[in-house]
Design an enzyme around this catalytic site. Structure first.
Site, PDB file in Angstrom:
ATOM      1  N   ARG A  31       0.839  -1.212   0.000  1.00 56.48           N
ATOM      2  CA  ARG A  31       0.000   0.000   0.000  1.00 56.48           C
ATOM      3  C   ARG A  31       0.870   1.256   0.000  1.00 56.48           C
ATOM      4  O   ARG A  31       0.556   2.244  -0.669  1.00 56.48           O
ATOM      5  CB  ARG A  31      -0.935  -0.006   1.221  1.00 56.48           C
ATOM      6  CG  ARG A  31      -1.861  -1.216   1.254  1.00 56.48           C
ATOM      7  CD  ARG A  31      -3.333  -0.880   1.203  1.00 56.48           C
ATOM      8  NE  ARG A  31      -4.087  -2.068   0.821  1.00 56.48           N
ATOM      9  CZ  ARG A  31      -4.821  -2.817   1.629  1.00 56.48           C
ATOM     10  NH1 ARG A  31      -4.937  -2.469   2.886  1.00 56.48           N
ATOM     11  NH2 ARG A  31      -5.464  -3.875   1.175  1.00 56.48           N
ATOM     12  N   GLU A 175     -14.105 -12.806  11.975  1.00 55.38           N
ATOM     13  CA  GLU A 175     -14.222 -12.190  10.645  1.00 55.38           C
ATOM     14  C   GLU A 175     -14.237 -13.238   9.530  1.00 55.38           C
ATOM     15  O   GLU A 175     -13.190 -13.655   9.043  1.00 55.38           O
ATOM     16  CB  GLU A 175     -13.072 -11.206  10.404  1.00 55.38           C
ATOM     17  CG  GLU A 175     -13.185 -10.518   9.035  1.00 55.38           C
ATOM     18  CD  GLU A 175     -12.085  -9.507   8.744  1.00 55.38           C
ATOM     19  OE1 GLU A 175     -11.154  -9.356   9.566  1.00 55.38           O
ATOM     20  OE2 GLU A 175     -12.148  -8.867   7.687  1.00 55.38           O
ATOM     21  N   LYS A 217     -17.525  -9.688  12.374  1.00 55.62           N
ATOM     22  CA  LYS A 217     -17.082  -8.745  11.325  1.00 55.62           C
ATOM     23  C   LYS A 217     -17.293  -9.410   9.967  1.00 55.62           C
ATOM     24  O   LYS A 217     -16.388 -10.044   9.423  1.00 55.62           O
ATOM     25  CB  LYS A 217     -15.614  -8.387  11.548  1.00 55.62           C
ATOM     26  CG  LYS A 217     -15.030  -7.486  10.472  1.00 55.62           C
ATOM     27  CD  LYS A 217     -13.739  -6.839  10.911  1.00 55.62           C
ATOM     28  CE  LYS A 217     -13.085  -6.098   9.770  1.00 55.62           C
ATOM     29  NZ  LYS A 217     -11.959  -5.269  10.197  1.00 55.62           N
ATOM     30  N   SER A 259     -15.002  -3.379   4.774  1.00 55.66           N
ATOM     31  CA  SER A 259     -15.409  -2.677   3.548  1.00 55.66           C
ATOM     32  C   SER A 259     -15.079  -3.489   2.297  1.00 55.66           C
ATOM     33  O   SER A 259     -15.759  -3.333   1.269  1.00 55.66           O
ATOM     34  CB  SER A 259     -14.789  -1.279   3.469  1.00 55.66           C
ATOM     35  OG  SER A 259     -13.377  -1.307   3.485  1.00 55.66           O
ATOM     36  N   GLY A 261     -13.173  -3.612  -0.270  1.00 53.28           N
ATOM     37  CA  GLY A 261     -12.868  -3.138  -1.614  1.00 53.28           C
ATOM     38  C   GLY A 261     -13.919  -2.175  -2.146  1.00 53.28           C
ATOM     39  O   GLY A 261     -13.792  -1.646  -3.251  1.00 53.28           O
ATOM     40  N   ARG A 290      -9.670  -0.135   4.254  1.00 57.10           N
ATOM     41  CA  ARG A 290      -9.460   0.743   3.105  1.00 57.10           C
ATOM     42  C   ARG A 290     -10.461   1.884   3.002  1.00 57.10           C
ATOM     43  O   ARG A 290     -10.100   3.021   2.673  1.00 57.10           O
ATOM     44  CB  ARG A 290      -9.474  -0.093   1.812  1.00 57.10           C
ATOM     45  CG  ARG A 290      -8.242  -0.925   1.635  1.00 57.10           C
ATOM     46  CD  ARG A 290      -8.459  -2.044   0.652  1.00 57.10           C
ATOM     47  NE  ARG A 290      -9.303  -3.102   1.200  1.00 57.10           N
ATOM     48  CZ  ARG A 290      -9.674  -4.181   0.531  1.00 57.10           C
ATOM     49  NH1 ARG A 290      -9.309  -4.329  -0.727  1.00 57.10           N
ATOM     50  NH2 ARG A 290     -10.410  -5.097   1.110  1.00 57.10           N
TER      51      ARG A 290
HETATM   52  P1  13P Z   1     -11.250  -3.604   4.528  1.00 51.74           P
HETATM   53  O1  13P Z   1     -12.309  -2.745   5.152  1.00 51.74           O
HETATM   54  O2  13P Z   1     -10.252  -2.844   3.733  1.00 51.74           O
HETATM   55  O3  13P Z   1     -11.840  -4.777   3.813  1.00 51.74           O
HETATM   56  O4  13P Z   1     -10.385  -4.189   5.723  1.00 51.74           O
HETATM   57  C1  13P Z   1     -11.019  -4.696   6.833  1.00 51.74           C
HETATM   58  C2  13P Z   1     -10.210  -5.757   7.429  1.00 51.74           C
HETATM   59  O5  13P Z   1      -9.901  -5.698   8.593  1.00 51.74           O
HETATM   60  C3  13P Z   1      -9.805  -6.892   6.572  1.00 51.74           C
HETATM   61  O6  13P Z   1      -9.329  -7.937   7.380  1.00 51.74           O
END
Ligand code: 13P
Length: 325
Positions: A31, A175, A217, A259, A261, A290
């Site tokens: 990044r 997640e 998540k 999020s 992407g 992101r």
């Molecule tokens: P993004 O919101 O960029 O998808 O990242 C969240 C995250 O913690 C990915 O593991």
């Protein structure tokens, strides 16, 4: 000492969300290179300092997820990152998985690793000031994917991780991410997300994980990035909430979306549309990476001159997401 339930409630309540700044060294380096910044340890540290010293962050952010590297680093004034967060009224979280690798016999699918030695690592993170943890499992939609074995293996690992965290007094962020890559429809994402979440809660139940002491998540239910038919925010919101109602027990205190992407504006609009659907048994909030920090990274470009403008860019995204209720 607050209970797991109290910590989980703090993470998702009062219109606040969780900042995901836990990119691995490899991902963070990419990044930084993407915006022309040399990917050194010091530049990764400076970037995280920029994010986490943004004034007023705790008005919109309840917690921040860090990587192992950042957790052991210090701000320029010598304060450790977890201590700096505590001073600002933000809970410190730590990503404890060690990444996703190809699943045996299924090279197109991934299994998230990091269970070996996890109990000992968690003890150390508690000593360093962690209140919560994160583990990400990843599922792709494709021809015959995700397979039953990928779903089962990843759901099982998530549950073992969550059990160990609760044993250590840490709230696990669970997640399971169904990724946006591909040209699949909203409906396909909904089907797969439903199957994955059912499997995750079955495994959490078998492992006797306390549901009132986790934060879920998940991905929002969206069409694949390459799908010609992109749904409106109201469709994403309704489809996501319907999926969660079918799969997530009401005892879970809160759901904080990744999020995945989506652009910052899309993610905020989709979250806002979900907030309009009431009543819901759980808090709904954000744990964007992101979509929260992307504009700040692009604004910063590694220069001290861009520091204040980058913090402003983060602040604007955080406030936009926190004020959607
Ligand atoms: P993004 O919101 O960029 O998808 O990242 C969240 C995250 O913690 C990915 O593991």
């Amino acid at each position: 000492m607050p209970t797991l339930h109290e910590i989980a409630r703090t993470m998702v309540s009062d219109r606040r969300g969780i900042l995901a700044a836990d990119e691995s060294v490899g991902t963070m380096s990419k990044r930084l290179e993407g915006v022309g910044v040399e990917p050194t340890e010091e530049n990764r540290r400076r970037y995280r300092e920029l994010l986490l010293t943004t004034a007023g962050l705790s008005d919109s952010i309840s917690g921040a997820i860090l990587s192992d590297e950042t957790f052991r680093q210090e701000l320029s004034d010598g304060t450790t990152f977890p201590a700096a967060l505590a001073e600002r009224g933000v809970l410190a979280g730590i990503k404890v998985d060690t990444g996703a690798t190809p699943l045996a016999g299924a090279p197109d699918e991934k299994i998230t690793e990091g269970l070996d030695g996890l109990r000992g690592r968690l003890e150390e993170y508690v000593d360093l000031g962690a209140s919560f943890t994160k583990w990400r499992a990843v599922f792709s939609i494709g021809d015959g994917l995700p397979s039953a074995r990928a779903i089962h293996a990843n759901a099982h690992a998530l549950a073992r991780y969550a059990g160990l965290c609760q044993e250590a007094g840490l709230v696990p962020i669970v997640e399971p991410e169904v990724v946006m890559d591909g040209d699949h429809s909203l409906e396909a994402c909904r089907r797969v997300t439903t199957t994955v979440l059912r499997a995750v809660f079955t495994e959490l139940g078998l492992m006797e994980v306390r549901l009132d002491g986790i934060v879920l998540k998940p991905n929002m239910v969206v069409a694949g990035g390459g799908c010609a038919q992109q749904p409106a925010a109201s469709e994403v919101a309704q489809s996501t909430v319907d999926t969660l109602r079918e799969t997530v027990p009401p005892g879970v205190p809160g759901i904080a979306f990744l999020s995945g992407g989506q652009s910052p504006e899309e993610a905020t609009a989709n979250l806002a549309a979900m907030q309009e659907i009431t009543p819901l048994p759980w808090e709904l909030t954000y744990s964007f990476g992101r979509a929260l920090v992307g504009p700040a990274l692009e604004t910063w470009q590694g220069s001290d001159d861009g520091w204040a403008a980058a913090q402003k860019a983060l602040s604007e995204r955080a406030v936009a997401n926190a004020s959607v209720r």
